[in-house]
Design an enzyme around this catalytic site. Structure first.
Site, PDB file in Angstrom:
ATOM      1  N   GLY A  32       0.793  -1.223   0.000  1.00  0.00           N
ATOM      2  CA  GLY A  32       0.000   0.000   0.000  1.00  0.00           C
ATOM      3  C   GLY A  32       0.827   1.274   0.000  1.00  0.00           C
ATOM      4  O   GLY A  32       1.757   1.420   0.784  1.00  0.00           O
ATOM      5  N   THR A  33       0.480   2.197  -0.874  1.00  0.00           N
ATOM      6  CA  THR A  33       1.083   3.527  -0.919  1.00  0.00           C
ATOM      7  C   THR A  33       0.492   4.259  -2.111  1.00  0.00           C
ATOM      8  O   THR A  33      -0.221   3.677  -2.924  1.00  0.00           O
ATOM      9  CB  THR A  33       2.617   3.451  -1.075  1.00  0.00           C
ATOM     10  OG1 THR A  33       3.188   4.741  -0.863  1.00  0.00           O
ATOM     11  CG2 THR A  33       3.010   2.972  -2.454  1.00  0.00           C
TER      12      THR A  33
END
Length: 227
Positions: A32-33
């Site tokens: 996630g990012t």
């Protein structure tokens, strides 16, 4: 009676390319990012959030710098497996510095992107999908490097779990004639859009502004501080 020979315990366990690609894709999604790269006539702006999460469900760190300078006029984002991304950046920075020392001039951004793709394709850097942004005598450049080593150049690009949301913010607003200041605002808007809905993104903003004079880094507690 089984005529098959027993498997050699010292023999490497091999998987298919499709299996490896699926594993890499899952790892990227779980990390996630949101990372954004925008090119203009005057330079490149890269923006990232500051959240590190486990599976997109638990925030393990709220103050991660996901973009680093790797070249006198280029920066690279950290996306995917943390260990793989950090090792990838160290390796690429070392090769860039070695080229500069031997040749007496920095590597071109196109050559740096090609080298990054070769490393991603042939090295042990699992589950990475960074953005490379830089400036050289040929102008401003933004590249995305995929886990299989593909190198794609564009006017702007987004990687990470929040990419769909950030792309939506960029599509109708991008203009190649943007000033650096306008590109910074647009980058912040794209990261902010992703943090509104993507659980793997959040906790502020880090920007790297790249011009022919070098790389300038800024950190903000919230993306809205730049809007």
């Amino acid at each position: 009676m089984n005529d098959e020979l027993p498997q050699n315990p010292y023999e490497p366990e091999l998987g298919s390319f499709d299996e490896l690609s699926e594993q890499d894709s899952d790892a990227v999604a779980k990390t996630g990012t949101t990372t954004v790269g925008v090119s203009t006539a005057d330079g490149v702006v890269i923006g990232t959030d500051r959240r590190a999460s486990l599976g997109g469900r638990f925030v393990s760190n709220k103050n991660v710098t996901k973009v680093e300078q790797i070249h006198p006029t280029a920066a690279l984002t950290l996306v995917g497996s943390v260990g793989g991304a950090q090792s990838f950046i160290r390796t690429l920075r070392s090769e860039s510095n070695l080229y500069d020392s031997r040749r007496g001039e920095p590597m071109s951004i196109h050559a740096l992107a090609t080298l990054a793709g070769n490393f991603a394709r042939g090295g042990p850097f699992l589950a990475i999908n960074p953005i490379l942004g830089g400036v050289d005598e040929d102008g401003s450049h933004v590249y995305s490097i995929d886990p299989a080593g593909g190198v794609m150049k564009d006017d702007y690009t987004v990687t990470g779990s929040g990419m769909q949301l950030a792309h939506g913010a960029l599509e109708g607003e991008y203009d190649p004639e943007l000033s650096i200041e306008e590109a910074e605002v647009l980058t912040a808007r794209a990261v902010q859009a992703a943090t509104e809905r993507d659980t793997g993104s959040g906790n502020g903003l880090v920007t790297a502004t790249v011009t022919e004079d070098g790389v300038e880094m800024q950190e903000y507690d919230a993306a809205t501080d730049l809007l």
